[in-house]
Write a protein that holds these residues in place. Structure first.
Motif, PDB file in Angstrom:
ATOM      1  N   UNK A   1       0.863  -1.186   0.000  1.00  0.00           N
ATOM      2  CA  UNK A   1       0.000   0.000   0.000  1.00  0.00           C
ATOM      3  C   UNK A   1       0.891   1.224   0.000  1.00  0.00           C
ATOM      4  N   UNK A   2       0.506   2.241  -0.755  1.00  0.00           N
ATOM      5  CA  UNK A   2       1.275   3.485  -0.731  1.00  0.00           C
ATOM      6  C   UNK A   2       0.368   4.657  -1.065  1.00  0.00           C
ATOM      7  N   UNK A   3       0.775   5.846  -0.612  1.00  0.00           N
ATOM      8  CA  UNK A   3      -0.010   7.046  -0.855  1.00  0.00           C
ATOM      9  C   UNK A   3      -0.005   7.383  -2.340  1.00  0.00           C
ATOM     10  N   UNK A   4      -1.010   8.098  -2.831  1.00  0.00           N
ATOM     11  CA  UNK A   4      -1.082   8.452  -4.256  1.00  0.00           C
ATOM     12  C   UNK A   4       0.185   9.179  -4.723  1.00  0.00           C
ATOM     13  N   UNK A   5       0.693   8.773  -5.903  1.00  0.00           N
ATOM     14  CA  UNK A   5       1.872   9.365  -6.554  1.00  0.00           C
ATOM     15  C   UNK A   5       3.185   9.022  -5.864  1.00  0.00           C
ATOM     16  N   UNK A   6       3.175   8.165  -4.844  1.00  0.00           N
ATOM     17  CA  UNK A   6       4.413   7.795  -4.160  1.00  0.00           C
ATOM     18  C   UNK A   6       5.423   7.214  -5.153  1.00  0.00           C
ATOM     19  N   UNK A   7       6.728   7.570  -5.100  1.00  0.00           N
ATOM     20  CA  UNK A   7       7.403   8.402  -4.088  1.00  0.00           C
ATOM     21  C   UNK A   7       7.325   9.910  -4.347  1.00  0.00           C
ATOM     22  N   UNK A   8       6.516  10.323  -5.331  1.00  0.00           N
ATOM     23  CA  UNK A   8       6.261  11.749  -5.501  1.00  0.00           C
ATOM     24  C   UNK A   8       5.329  12.257  -4.418  1.00  0.00           C
ATOM     25  N   UNK A   9       5.119  13.554  -4.378  1.00  0.00           N
ATOM     26  CA  UNK A   9       4.259  14.140  -3.347  1.00  0.00           C
ATOM     27  C   UNK A   9       2.803  13.759  -3.563  1.00  0.00           C
ATOM     28  N   UNK A  10       2.121  13.449  -2.461  1.00  0.00           N
ATOM     29  CA  UNK A  10       0.705  13.111  -2.557  1.00  0.00           C
ATOM     30  C   UNK A  10      -0.122  14.369  -2.811  1.00  0.00           C
ATOM     31  N   UNK A  11      -1.326  14.238  -3.393  1.00  0.00           N
ATOM     32  CA  UNK A  11      -2.167  15.403  -3.681  1.00  0.00           C
ATOM     33  C   UNK A  11      -2.825  15.950  -2.422  1.00  0.00           C
ATOM     34  N   UNK A  12      -3.295  17.183  -2.502  1.00  0.00           N
ATOM     35  CA  UNK A  12      -4.082  17.768  -1.416  1.00  0.00           C
ATOM     36  C   UNK A  12      -5.495  17.179  -1.427  1.00  0.00           C
ATOM     37  N   UNK A  13      -6.138  17.247  -0.272  1.00  0.00           N
ATOM     38  CA  UNK A  13      -7.544  16.840  -0.111  1.00  0.00           C
ATOM     39  C   UNK A  13      -7.790  15.403  -0.554  1.00  0.00           C
ATOM     40  N   UNK A  14      -6.850  14.522  -0.238  1.00  0.00           N
ATOM     41  CA  UNK A  14      -7.036  13.106  -0.533  1.00  0.00           C
ATOM     42  C   UNK A  14      -7.679  12.414   0.663  1.00  0.00           C
ATOM     43  N   UNK A  15      -8.504  11.436   0.393  1.00  0.00           N
ATOM     44  CA  UNK A  15      -9.097  10.617   1.446  1.00  0.00           C
ATOM     45  C   UNK A  15      -9.256   9.208   0.882  1.00  0.00           C
ATOM     46  N   UNK A  16      -8.307   8.348   1.204  1.00  0.00           N
ATOM     47  CA  UNK A  16      -8.237   7.008   0.623  1.00  0.00           C
ATOM     48  C   UNK A  16      -8.471   5.966   1.710  1.00  0.00           C
ATOM     49  N   UNK A  17      -9.252   4.947   1.391  1.00  0.00           N
ATOM     50  CA  UNK A  17      -9.490   3.843   2.325  1.00  0.00           C
ATOM     51  C   UNK A  17      -9.219   2.529   1.598  1.00  0.00           C
ATOM     52  N   UNK A  18      -8.288   1.745   2.139  1.00  0.00           N
ATOM     53  CA  UNK A  18      -8.021   0.397   1.639  1.00  0.00           C
ATOM     54  C   UNK A  18      -8.641  -0.603   2.607  1.00  0.00           C
ATOM     55  N   UNK A  19      -9.399  -1.554   2.080  1.00  0.00           N
ATOM     56  CA  UNK A  19      -9.931  -2.663   2.878  1.00  0.00           C
ATOM     57  C   UNK A  19      -9.157  -3.920   2.485  1.00  0.00           C
ATOM     58  N   UNK A  20      -8.323  -4.420   3.391  1.00  0.00           N
ATOM     59  CA  UNK A  20      -7.538  -5.629   3.152  1.00  0.00           C
ATOM     60  C   UNK A  20      -8.306  -6.813   3.716  1.00  0.00           C
ATOM     61  N   UNK A  21      -8.662  -7.765   2.858  1.00  0.00           N
ATOM     62  CA  UNK A  21      -9.396  -8.950   3.303  1.00  0.00           C
ATOM     63  C   UNK A  21      -8.667 -10.180   2.788  1.00  0.00           C
ATOM     64  N   UNK A  22      -8.113 -10.977   3.694  1.00  0.00           N
ATOM     65  CA  UNK A  22      -7.383 -12.185   3.324  1.00  0.00           C
ATOM     66  C   UNK A  22      -8.269 -13.402   3.600  1.00  0.00           C
ATOM     67  N   UNK A  23      -7.713 -14.602   3.469  1.00  0.00           N
ATOM     68  CA  UNK A  23      -8.511 -15.816   3.611  1.00  0.00           C
ATOM     69  C   UNK A  23      -9.085 -15.952   5.023  1.00  0.00           C
ATOM     70  N   UNK A  24     -10.189 -16.713   5.094  1.00  0.00           N
ATOM     71  CA  UNK A  24     -10.781 -17.020   6.402  1.00  0.00           C
ATOM     72  C   UNK A  24      -9.757 -17.672   7.311  1.00  0.00           C
ATOM     73  N   UNK A  25      -9.818 -17.304   8.589  1.00  0.00           N
ATOM     74  CA  UNK A  25      -8.950 -17.866   9.633  1.00  0.00           C
ATOM     75  C   UNK A  25      -7.476 -17.542   9.414  1.00  0.00           C
ATOM     76  N   UNK A  26      -7.205 -16.469   8.672  1.00  0.00           N
ATOM     77  CA  UNK A  26      -5.885 -15.855   8.602  1.00  0.00           C
ATOM     78  C   UNK A  26      -5.998 -14.441   9.169  1.00  0.00           C
TER      79      UNK A  26
END
Length: 396
Positions: free
Chosen positions: A12-37
């Protein structure tokens, strides 16, 4: 930025990484792996506006964003590592309208939960597996494991005791609590001995909770015995099918589906769940030539229940688990060789007239927590304009 992530490991990385991220960003990552992990997340680089983390920050949640504990909020300092208590973790990145920096990079992976009891919330039932070695180590016999409803028996193998507990039977209790729908049951483990008991009976309380975008599964033991906390997340089972007429009798089985410009297309969404007290409606449908990108080139047919295309219309459905609708093959089709459709369906309690399933068109700026709803994304396609080489009989 953001989105659902289901690979067993990744970055996971911020937008434009390794460049500067934009203003007014609001990012949500939902990480879902296998059951019982479980998810383990390690940050490798953090360069953001420091201080009190009031303006730019990262938040890590132990499950879905709106219904889980906050594991940490930070914007600078050491590189932390987080481990979820379930198979799901959410990461939020926020920036304000002022300064911009390089941002962050983090690596995640999945690790086995390592418990002796596992649980899965499947579309029609709870699948619970208890290790016989675990029961024996606690002084219990696999032959004395039952549900409250004695007619619903487990399958006992040489290593496991397996229950498939339906949501609408075997004594399963349904409750509604704020924005969740709970299905719960109790697995009872009786101690040996009738006159003199050296151990207490054990109750394993098993429940599946329908949250905003997921099922949360909870297991714990009561009555002064071993405590087990088990959380898993899954998603509703939903599919969308094309039909050849508004009678909705013959499915379109050809893929790709060859169509003519201005041809009416008829679709039916079907929710696969054993709970009869659920209702499904179409919330948002967007078309795109790329099945992995519904942002760059997108055409909305309906959004938040509000039709955006004049040809979009809904049909009466014979059951609450179905939603029927149609639209016209639009000009968007003539500019791209293939078009895919991504629809977000809304699942609510049947008869809950405060939910968006009954309210229809709305400009939802923020979520209503007064009713239980879940959003499910389904992608269908490709659609292709019928050309000279395309087969004519595509509706099997």
């Amino acid at each position: 930025c953001g989105g659902s992530v289901s690979d067993s490991s990744g970055v996971l990385q911020s937008p434009s990484y390794p460049g500067n991220y934009p203003n007014d960003a609001d990012c949500v990552w939902e990480i879902q792996v296998e059951n019982n992990f479980r998810v383990t997340l390690t940050f490798r680089d953090i360069v953001m506006q420091g201080g009190t983390c009031q303006y730019d920050y990262i938040e890590v949640y132990d499950g879905p964003l709106h219904s889980s504990p906050l594991l940490g909020r930070f914007c600078s300092g050491s590189f932390p590592t987080y481990v979820s208590s379930s198979n799901m973790m959410s990461v939020r990145f926020h920036s304000d309208s002022r300064y911009s920096f390089r941002g962050f990079q983090a690596h995640y992976s999945s690790i086995p939960a390592g418990h002796n009891t596992t649980i899965q919330c499947l579309p029609d039932y709870m699948h619970v597996v208890v290790s016989r070695d675990y029961l024996q180590s606690q002084g219990y016999s696999a032959q004395r494991v039952t549900l409250s409803d004695n007619r619903c028996r487990p399958t006992v193998t040489s290593q496991e005791v397996v229950f498939n507990i339906p949501y609408n039977g075997c004594g399963t209790i349904q409750e509604e609590n704020n924005d969740t729908i709970n299905y719960s049951n109790t697995i009872r483990v009786a101690s040996s001995g009738y006159v003199i008991k050296r151990k207490k009976n054990m109750n394993l309380h098993v429940s599946c909770k329908m949250l905003r975008k997921s099922w949360q599964q909870v297991m714990y033991a009561a009555e002064d015995t071993v405590d087990v906390d088990e959380y898993q997340f899954g998603r509703y089972n939903m599919n969308i099918t094309f039909y050849d007429s508004p009678a909705f009798q013959r499915q379109v089985r050809g893929s790709p589906y060859y169509i003519d410009l201005n041809q009416n297309l008829y679709l039916q969404a079907c929710l696969h769940s054993s709970d009869p007290n659920l209702k499904v409606v179409v919330d948002t449908c967007v078309a795109s030539p790329d099945p992995r990108d519904f942002n760059t080139l997108a055409y909305y047919l309906v959004r938040n229940g509000c039709p955006r295309d004049p040809s979009y219309a809904t049909y009466y459905s014979p059951a609450s688990h179905f939603a029927r609708f149609k639209f016209n093959a639009f000009e968007f089709m003539s500019r791209h060789p293939s078009v895919y459709l991504k629809c977000q369906m809304l699942v609510c309690r049947l008869g809950d007239y405060s939910s968006h399933c009954y309210r229809g068109c709305s400009s939802r700026a923020k979520r209503d927590t007064s009713s239980a709803e879940e959003e499910v994304d389904v992608v269908v396609g490709p659609l292709q304009l019928r050309g000279e080489d395309a087969p004519s009989g595509s509706t099997g």
